[in-house]
Design a protein around this motif. Structure first.
Motif, PDB file in Angstrom:
ATOM      1  N   PRO A   1       0.822  -1.217   0.000  1.00  0.00           N
ATOM      2  CA  PRO A   1       0.000   0.000   0.000  1.00  0.00           C
ATOM      3  C   PRO A   1       0.846   1.252   0.000  1.00  0.00           C
ATOM      4  N   ARG A   2       0.407   2.245  -0.763  1.00  0.00           N
ATOM      5  CA  ARG A   2       1.106   3.521  -0.799  1.00  0.00           C
ATOM      6  C   ARG A   2       0.901   4.237   0.531  1.00  0.00           C
ATOM      7  N   THR A   3       1.891   5.028   0.905  1.00  0.00           N
ATOM      8  CA  THR A   3       1.816   5.818   2.123  1.00  0.00           C
ATOM      9  C   THR A   3       1.988   7.279   1.767  1.00  0.00           C
TER      10      THR A   3
ATOM     11  N   ASP B   1      -9.817   3.044   7.645  1.00  0.00           N
ATOM     12  CA  ASP B   1      -9.625   1.595   7.665  1.00  0.00           C
ATOM     13  C   ASP B   1      -8.583   1.140   6.653  1.00  0.00           C
ATOM     14  N   HIS B   2      -8.370   1.933   5.606  1.00  0.00           N
ATOM     15  CA  HIS B   2      -7.368   1.595   4.584  1.00  0.00           C
ATOM     16  C   HIS B   2      -6.055   2.353   4.779  1.00  0.00           C
TER      17      HIS B   2
ATOM     18  N   GLY C   1      -7.595   0.755  -5.098  1.00  0.00           N
ATOM     19  CA  GLY C   1      -6.754  -0.148  -4.323  1.00  0.00           C
ATOM     20  C   GLY C   1      -5.681   0.587  -3.545  1.00  0.00           C
ATOM     21  N   ASP C   2      -5.251  -0.033  -2.439  1.00  0.00           N
ATOM     22  CA  ASP C   2      -4.268   0.588  -1.558  1.00  0.00           C
ATOM     23  C   ASP C   2      -2.927   0.823  -2.243  1.00  0.00           C
ATOM     24  N   ALA C   3      -2.589  -0.015  -3.226  1.00  0.00           N
ATOM     25  CA  ALA C   3      -1.283   0.098  -3.866  1.00  0.00           C
ATOM     26  C   ALA C   3      -1.174   1.325  -4.761  1.00  0.00           C
TER      27      ALA C   3
ATOM     28  N   PHE D   1      -6.717   4.581 -13.164  1.00  0.00           N
ATOM     29  CA  PHE D   1      -6.051   5.255 -12.054  1.00  0.00           C
ATOM     30  C   PHE D   1      -4.661   4.654 -11.833  1.00  0.00           C
ATOM     31  N   SER D   2      -4.593   3.323 -11.741  1.00  0.00           N
ATOM     32  CA  SER D   2      -3.320   2.651 -11.491  1.00  0.00           C
ATOM     33  C   SER D   2      -2.337   2.878 -12.631  1.00  0.00           C
TER      34      SER D   2
END
Length: 417
Positions: A41-43, A297-298, A220-222, A187-188
Motif C-alpha cells: 500500500p502507498r503511504t 480503515d485503509h 486499491g491501496d497500492a 487510475f493505477s
C-alpha cells in the motif's frame, strides 16, 4: 490493466500493521513521496499539521485569505487531458506561484468535463465518451498529454503535488460496467506512468469520488495515496436554495428543517441489549462519514478536495442576514467533521474519525461571477440558484471568526492575523 509490480509479502505485512496503527491512533506517517517498486500500500506524506489549501483556479481566493490570514500551505488548480495543458493561463500562473513557494498544489487532471475525441452531443453522449476515454487510459492511452505537467512538477522539486486522477469521479462518467475495472485500472496506469517518469518524486495520487461510490470505485491501496471528497452544503446537512429549498433528505422523516440537520438511524441497542435502530440528527452526511471511515480503515488520509459555501437562502444578491448565519454554521460544521467521533448512519457502534482529514481546500471564490470568481461586471449564475454565492470569507464576519478559531483549534499552520 494495472501496472505489474512483483509481490512482496513482507512489505504488505508491514503496511497492514501500519494501517492497523492508524485505525487505532489516527496518526498518519510523514515523509516524501517516492517512486514505487512493489505492490505494498502507498503511504502519503501527511504532514504533522493539517494543511490549508486556498482557491481552485486563480490567486483571487489566495488574496482574499491574505487580507485576514497567513501561512496557507498551497492551493488547487486544474489540468485538462484533452489539451495536454492547464485549463487556462490563470491556473498555470497560480500553480507557478504556489510551486515557487515550495507549497502544496492540488491538480485536478480532468477528462470527464471535456473528453478527448468528444465532438458534441448531450450529457449522455459526453458521459459515454468519458467512459471510453477511461478505458483507453486503462489500456495505456493518453499518457503523452501529461508530459507538460510532468515537466512542471520536475521543475519544482521542493513543492508537493496532489494529483486527482479526474475529480468527483462516478460510475456514470468513468465505469464501463458494475465492476468499474476501467477506472480502477486507469487510475493505477496513470499513477504508475507518472511515478516512472517523475524525477522529483514529489507526486501523490488522490482518489476523489462522488458521495456513495467510494467503495465500488476504489482503485486499491497500492495506487492511492489520499482519498478526496467535496464538501459543500448537503455534505454538512445544510439546505441549498435553487428557486426553492433542497434538503439532504425528505422532511420530516429524513430531514429536520428547523434544525437544518439530516435524520438517520444507526445501529444501537434496545433496553434488552439487542441490536436496534436508533434515530438521531446528524450534522454530516452519512456517506461522507462512511468515506472517512473507509479511508481510516485503509490507512489513507483524507483531503477535502473542494470545500465552499453554496447559495443557502432566498436572498437575491444579498450576503447579509440569514446568509451570514448559515455561513458561520457551515464553517463550524466543517471543522467538526475534522474532529468527528460518534455513530455513523446504518452502522453499529461509535467511530473515532479524528485526525483522518489532513488537508482542506477552501475555494473562497465569488461564484456569482463564474468558476474563476473574477469580477467582470456581469453575473454568470442567476440569483437564487445553487451557485449564486459569494464564498469569500472576508465578506462574512461571524464565519471568518469561526474559520480563524477552527484553524487554531485544529493545529493548522495557517493562522489569521
Amino acid at each position: 490493466m494495472q501496472h505489474p509490480r512483483p509481490p512482496r509479502a513482507a512489505a504488505r505485512l508491514l503496511a497492514s500493521l501500519a494501517a492497523l496503527a492508524l485505525a487505532a491512533f489516527a496518526v498518519l506517517p510523514a515523509g516524501p513521496a517516492s517512486a514505487r517498486t512493489d505492490d505494498s500500500p502507498r503511504t502519503a506524506s501527511a504532514a504533522a499539521a493539517p494543511e490549508l489549501l486556498i482557491g481552485q483556479s486563480t490567486r483571487t481566493a489566495w488574496d482574499d485569505f491574505q487580507s485576514y490570514g497567513q501561512d496557507a500551505d498551497g492551493g488547487s488548480v486544474y489540468y485538462e487531458l484533452r489539451r495536454g495543458d492547464w485549463v487556462g493561463d490563470n491556473h498555470r500562473s497560480y500553480a507557478t506561484m504556489l510551486a515557487q513557494q515550495g507549497g502544496t498544489v492540488q491538480v485536478g487532471i480532468s477528462w470527464k468535463d471535456n473528453p478527448p475525441g468528444f465532438t458534441g452531443g448531450d450529457e449522455n453522449a459526453k458521459a459515454a465518451r468519458s467512459r471510453a476515454v477511461t478505458a483507453e487510459i486503462a489500456a495505456g492511452g493518453h499518457t503523452a498529454a501529461l508530459d507538460r505537467l510532468l515537466a512542471f512538477t520536475d521543475a519544482y522539486p521542493a513543492a508537493r503535488f496532489k494529483l486527482r486522477l479526474d475529480y468527483e469521479v462516478s460510475s456514470f462518467y468513468h465505469c464501463a460496467d458494475a465492476s468499474c475495472s476501467t477506472y480502477k485500472n486507469a487510475f493505477s496506469r496513470l499513477a504508475a506512468h507518472l511515478d516512472a517518469r517523475s524525477r522529483a518524486h514529489n507526486l501523490e495520487y488522490v482518489f476523489h469520488p462522488v458521495r456513495g461510490e467510494y467503495e465500488a470505485m476504489y482503485p486499491g491501496d497500492a495506487a492511492v495515496d489520499w482519498m478526496g471528497v467535496s464538501v459543500f452544503a448537503h455534505e454538512l446537512c445544510l439546505p441549498i436554495h435553487d428557486r426553492g429549498y433542497l434538503y439532504n433528505g425528505t422532511p420530516p422523516q429524513n430531514y429536520d428543517i428547523a434544525a437544518s440537520q439530516c435524520r438517520n438511524a444507526y445501529i444501537g441497542t434496545d433496553a434488552h441489549g439487542n441490536p436496534a435502530a436508533v434515530w438521531r440528527n446528524f450534522d454530516h452526511d452519512g456517506n461522507v462519514l462512511k468515506l472517512v471511515k473507509f479511508a481510516r480503515d485503509h490507512g489513507k488520509p483524507v483531503v477535502l478536495s473542494e470545500a465552499g459555501l453554496m447559495n443557502f437562502t432566498a436572498d437575491g444578491t444579498s450576503t447579509d442576514g440569514i446568509e451570514q448565519v448559515r455561513a458561520e454554521q457551515w464553517v463550524n460544521r466543517l471543522f467538526s467533521l475534522l474532529n468527528y467521533r460518534g455513530p455513523i448512519p446504518n452502522l453499529p457502534g461509535e467511530h473515532d474519525l479524528r485526525g483522518v482529514i489532513r488537508s482542506v481546500v477552501y475555494i473562497g471564490l465569488d461564484f456569482r461571477y463564474g468558476w474563476d470568481g473574477v469580477e467582470d461586471g456581469s453575473f454568470d449564475f442567476p440569483p437564487d440558484t445553487t451557485w449564486f454565492v459569494d464564498g469569500r470569507l472576508s465578506r462574512y464576519g461571524p464565519a471568518r471568526a469561526a474559520f480563524c478559531r477552527g484553524l487554531a483549534a485544529h493545529g493548522f499552520t495557517a493562522r489569521c492575523r
